[in-house]
Design an enzyme around this catalytic site. Sequence first.
Site, PDB file in Angstrom:
ATOM      1  N   CYS A  89      58.874  76.586  34.011  1.00  0.00           N
ATOM      2  CA  CYS A  89      60.389  76.718  34.411  1.00  0.00           C
ATOM      3  C   CYS A  89      60.656  75.869  35.475  1.00  0.00           C
ATOM      4  O   CYS A  89      60.121  75.894  36.473  1.00  0.00           O
ATOM      5  CB  CYS A  89      60.381  78.288  34.762  1.00  0.00           C
ATOM      6  N   GLU A  90      61.757  75.090  35.297  1.00  0.00           N
ATOM      7  CA  GLU A  90      61.976  73.939  36.167  1.00  0.00           C
ATOM      8  C   GLU A  90      62.714  75.038  37.498  1.00  0.00           C
ATOM      9  O   GLU A  90      62.987  74.307  38.549  1.00  0.00           O
ATOM     10  CB  GLU A  90      63.197  73.294  35.774  1.00  0.00           C
ATOM     11  N   HIS A  91      63.106  76.066  37.536  1.00  0.00           N
ATOM     12  CA  HIS A  91      63.718  76.809  38.200  1.00  0.00           C
ATOM     13  C   HIS A  91      62.881  77.308  39.556  1.00  0.00           C
ATOM     14  O   HIS A  91      62.926  77.262  40.600  1.00  0.00           O
ATOM     15  CB  HIS A  91      64.569  77.932  37.807  1.00  0.00           C
ATOM     16  N   HIS A  92      61.685  77.850  38.998  1.00  0.00           N
ATOM     17  CA  HIS A  92      60.351  78.339  39.819  1.00  0.00           C
ATOM     18  C   HIS A  92      59.014  77.663  39.979  1.00  0.00           C
ATOM     19  O   HIS A  92      58.169  77.862  40.648  1.00  0.00           O
ATOM     20  CB  HIS A  92      60.551  79.747  40.055  1.00  0.00           C
ATOM     21  N   GLN A 130      64.200  77.221  28.489  1.00  0.00           N
ATOM     22  CA  GLN A 130      63.952  77.374  27.044  1.00  0.00           C
ATOM     23  C   GLN A 130      64.913  77.067  26.309  1.00  0.00           C
ATOM     24  O   GLN A 130      64.815  76.488  25.102  1.00  0.00           O
ATOM     25  CB  GLN A 130      63.488  78.879  26.763  1.00  0.00           C
ATOM     26  N   HIS A 158      58.216  84.772  30.289  1.00  0.00           N
ATOM     27  CA  HIS A 158      58.777  83.734  31.409  1.00  0.00           C
ATOM     28  C   HIS A 158      58.155  84.495  32.551  1.00  0.00           C
ATOM     29  O   HIS A 158      58.385  85.503  33.108  1.00  0.00           O
ATOM     30  CB  HIS A 158      59.947  83.790  31.768  1.00  0.00           C
ATOM     31  N   CYS A 160      58.402  83.843  35.569  1.00  0.00           N
ATOM     32  CA  CYS A 160      59.318  83.768  36.557  1.00  0.00           C
ATOM     33  C   CYS A 160      60.126  85.259  36.616  1.00  0.00           C
ATOM     34  O   CYS A 160      60.629  85.642  37.567  1.00  0.00           O
ATOM     35  CB  CYS A 160      60.331  82.629  36.990  1.00  0.00           C
TER      36      CYS A 160
END
Length: 198
Positions: A89-92, A130, A158, A160
Amino acid sequence: MSNYQQNNFQYDTEKTIQIAEHIKSVIKILGEDTKREGLIKTPERVAKAYQFLMQGYDQDPEEILRSAMFEEDYKQMVIVKDIDFYSMCEHHLLPFFGKVHVAYIPNGRITGLSKIPRVVEVFARRMQVQERMTTQIKNCIQHTLNPLGVMVIIEAQHLCMQMRGIQKQHSITTTSDFTGAFQQAKTREEFMNLIRYK
């Protein structure tokens, strides 16, 4: 730029050194002792892991499909289902993982069945969300094979969401995208029924 190979994957020595230095700084900032026995080699291990997990940036998914493309007069649905994947996941920068189901209806050209999972792997081995990954797989197949239609469904968990934030351990996120013939509800329903059939 020097490189070395391990487990059939080519690591970049300079990248390993650079990433490891940053990881070492993060470990220090978090309050750990980077000279402690268990952590001495951790920065290098993480640097190698990140290179392996992000190798999709160096691969061309369309070329993978083109490498095994054949003329064939077959106009029924081709399905490759239950393709396991792992992504970040690119956010976390925490993993998300699950299964991808892909269908396409050929328009004079087919590709080797193993190439569809390889395309999934290329897009999964990047910093991702995703939703984008679903569309990228669809667009790649549509653009390269020019079929009568493509549909992609991804079902994923996920970390995250499971390890932090809302902490819901059993939630599944489902995304889908489609083109052409799959815009018809009947065709989408056929695909859904076939991937659910065991």
